[in-house]
Design an enzyme around this catalytic site. Sequence first.
Site, PDB file in Angstrom:
ATOM      1  N   ASP A 166       1.760  13.959  -1.310  1.00  0.00           N
ATOM      2  CA  ASP A 166       0.972  13.160  -0.375  1.00  0.00           C
ATOM      3  C   ASP A 166       1.347  11.685  -0.434  1.00  0.00           C
ATOM      4  OD1 ASP A 166      -1.261  13.098   1.549  1.00  0.00           O
ATOM      5  OD2 ASP A 166      -2.236  11.867   0.027  1.00  0.00           O
ATOM      6  N   LEU A 167       1.430  11.129  -1.644  1.00  0.00           N
ATOM      7  CA  LEU A 167       1.761   9.707  -1.797  1.00  0.00           C
ATOM      8  C   LEU A 167       3.152   9.413  -1.245  1.00  0.00           C
ATOM      9  CD1 LEU A 167       1.012   6.905  -2.975  1.00  0.00           C
ATOM     10  CD2 LEU A 167       2.111   7.622  -5.104  1.00  0.00           C
ATOM     11  N   ALA A 168       4.105  10.281  -1.550  1.00  0.00           N
ATOM     12  CA  ALA A 168       5.477  10.061  -1.078  1.00  0.00           C
ATOM     13  C   ALA A 168       5.548  10.127   0.442  1.00  0.00           C
ATOM     14  CB  ALA A 168       6.406  11.109  -1.699  1.00  0.00           C
ATOM     15  N   TYR A 279       4.949  13.490 -17.191  1.00  0.00           N
ATOM     16  CA  TYR A 279       5.794  12.344 -17.507  1.00  0.00           C
ATOM     17  C   TYR A 279       6.732  12.597 -18.684  1.00  0.00           C
ATOM     18  CZ  TYR A 279       3.140   9.175 -14.438  1.00  0.00           C
ATOM     19  OH  TYR A 279       2.567   8.558 -13.365  1.00  0.00           O
ATOM     20  N   GLU A 373     -15.791   1.525  -0.472  1.00  0.00           N
ATOM     21  CA  GLU A 373     -15.216   2.593   0.335  1.00  0.00           C
ATOM     22  C   GLU A 373     -16.323   3.341   1.061  1.00  0.00           C
ATOM     23  OE1 GLU A 373     -11.606   4.683  -1.504  1.00  0.00           O
ATOM     24  OE2 GLU A 373     -12.808   4.189  -3.250  1.00  0.00           O
ATOM     25  N   HIS A 397      -7.214  -1.585 -10.981  1.00  0.00           N
ATOM     26  CA  HIS A 397      -7.090  -2.483  -9.828  1.00  0.00           C
ATOM     27  C   HIS A 397      -7.880  -3.780 -10.011  1.00  0.00           C
ATOM     28  CE1 HIS A 397      -5.216   0.918  -8.126  1.00  0.00           C
ATOM     29  NE2 HIS A 397      -6.260   1.481  -7.566  1.00  0.00           N
TER      30      HIS A 397
END
Length: 922
Positions: A166-168, A279, A373, A397
């Site tokens: 999804d992110l890509a 990872y 949000e 963040h």
Amino acid sequence: MSCDLKKIPLPPAWKQKAEVKSVDVAPGKGTREGTECQQLLASTSRLLSPAPCLLGPEGQSCFLLWFPRTGFAIRGPAQARAVLRLVLGVPHVCLSCLGTPLLAHTLWLATSVLAALGMLAEPHFKRRPGVWKMLMAAMCVALLSGLQAQDLPRQVSIILLGATGDLARKYLWQGLFHLYLEEVGKGHHFRFHGTALTSTEQGQEVIAKVLESLSCPGDMASGHCAELKAQFQQLSEYRRLKTPEDYLALSKDIEAQVEHEGLRETGRIFYLSVPPFAYVDIARNINSSCRPGPGAWLRVVLEKPFGHDLHSAQQLATELGSFFQEEEMYRVDHYLGKQVVAQILPFRDQNRAALDGLWNRHHVERVEIVMKETLDAEGRTSFYEEYGVIRDVLQNHLTEVLTLVAMELPVNVSSPESVLQHKLQAFQALRSLQRHSAVLGQYQAYSGQVRRELQKPDSFHSLTPTFAGILVHIDNLRWEGVPFILMSGKALDERVSYVRILFKNQAFCVQSEKHWVAAQSRCLPRQIIFYIGHGELGSPAVLVSRNLFQPALPSASWKEVEGRPGLHLFGLPLSDYYAYSPVREQDAYSLLISHIFHCRKDSFVTTENLLASWVFWTPLLDSLAHEVPRFYPGGAENGQLLDFEFSGGHLSFSQPLPEQLVPGPDSAPLPSDFQVLRAKYRESPLISAWPEELIARLAGDIEAAAVRAVRRFGKFHLALSGGSSPVALFQQLATGHYSFPWAHTHLWLVDERCVPLWDPESNFQGLQTHLLQHVRVPHYNVHPMPVHRRQRLCAEEDQGAQAYAEEISALVTNGSFDLVLLGMGTDGHTASLFPQSPAGLDGEQLVVLTTSPSSPHRRMSLSLPLINRARKVAVLVMGRMKREIAMLVSRVGRDPKKWPISGVLPDSGQLVWYMDYDAFLG
């Protein structure tokens, strides 16, 4: 003698760039050519290691190696030419190779080896000059090969793992395309390898659709866009990447393609858009099978979350550190790529003159860092149940943004090393968070969503917060006392993110508001807002109140926002601000991918800063693990239900819960559903409640006892225990009890660790931090235990215990404290009276030295007989981990040698137990 270039095979391009010159030069002297470099740093020493010359007019740089009768020097103008000078007796010959930049490390190695050989074998070369000529010829070939390699076009390979995710699909492929648009024609060739676990056929289909959907900037001509897009598609491929053999095959394919196209590999970027649990295996495969060759760099990009707490973050960092160097890792926090966030430091730098006097505790009233949000967590509850809003948003963040606002400004904000070091210093200045530093909420439908998506039983009720407000303080001279409010939540009334710095206003305007000059009156709010995005403004912007100063922003990339009549932001019309927005809006990932390529480490999270962040957040997360959040309906219906306020270091909701939110079939019990419980425990009064209500009740009882004692005797003697349980009580007394008779109160310690009083483990230090520095107790009324005497800790011969006993006897009538506050350990100990250390359980001694099973082992404590002389003893027991001992102690008789707490029973005073529901009910 000379090393004739005509006899050395050269590429065609080099035949036009090389020439041989003969120059007569005495050994150790510079040539006319050398004067361009201003000085050749000649030396009469036997060997001078390579060293830079003074820079010449063209920005040239030199290296010189020297030994008698045989000289060797290299001069390499930056981006211009290289000169190899060989002096071989008489005549002296200078060989100049004009053209490309030098490959610095190749020349360094070659010249060093040659110099060493020349020095050691100089007598041999005199007898056999042919050997020297052969060595010189070999040297020419080696240097020219290095120069030829340097002249080759450079290639960067970018490998995107999780390329079909999804992110890509949403951001990363577009970011890679943006990088290609930026860098095409600047000397780099690219190859983009999309990889995943998906089969080749299926992955190629997904990638083809993604590549077709890529877009160019709005100001690019459509024909040019189509041409570059087609090039990018040609340079992009998909392959399955799963086993170590797959990684090895990828590396060999990259090397073969580079060789086939006559390129030189500059580096490889691996972007890991995969879950963190993958990872380590991926890192192992990259390190063992897919590293680029010598002379090329490696950059590995990692997406959050980077751990769940301090321990897991340390473990992951250690594992990754065994495969990669710190400079090879780029941890992405996409907020650092948002245009307004990336502008915070440059804004502060460009407006130093205006901000230097304002950016501090004397002028800043508070700082708000907010991300709201409207969406809920539906479809992501498996992730949210593990992380919650604090780990998802605030720990990363908002904390990163906080450091950009609060850090000291480096002299050079363009230096990544300086920026990262100053950010770390900001982390280290953050004051530790306590339970009362936070308010938590959860939208009502969340538990139902979790039950459906994770197949939980109907009785399941989640405690995961979807809303959090956190109060942060920074303990340094610039920000002492300034509240930083961090807030984020789902299912709220609007989607917006911003940083708001609200300045104090000491102005008083005599005329009424209708006569104020619009946007200029000193009585209007003064604020700077870094508007990150969305909200009513709808786009990123930097806003500065017109009654503050006119900011400077780079005109090439920022423009003034056009007026929008009727739009109000933070209590002022838009026209009351100097407002600037980006000339061209850019996606955060596009900016970060560009920074990865250009090695801008300051836009990423280093290991050191990551662990510093977890050190700050983990204790709070642990203390909130069993906290029941306030429930809210979501959206505009929230009303003022989530509004909160702060007093001192405490954060609390502004309004009590309305009756309609008392638990229904889809919610868990609320703290307000339980009243303070009054009962008996070991035949003594018991008060039980939720932690906040319990602490408030105990603080009120202590104040009431103090007021009675001062009215009756003129003074109040209060003995306090150390540890973590009383911290919330100290803070409540410091910030919520302004009628407390501190001027007439004597403060004593029930027990103390045998450490210096300034040590963080000292009970007195905890008392000082959380209470004494906030209230006005005369210093002669504060009585720390004398554990540190004659530069020794708790030495029997120093008689510290006897001295404290004498002080008590002299000041406290009959040795009867007005109130003694105790705790209860999980082994049944109280004060520092332990089951395996019988000292102080009986006898005549008032103060004793004891031994603790945990470090630091030596302690000083009031004895049980002295404690039982008190007019009132309060025992505070909090936390679920105390449930088992609380049940056990409720059933045992008086057996202080086995359970020291069971020996607490005032001779003529009152014993009251204060237990929270976790300790009492489990």
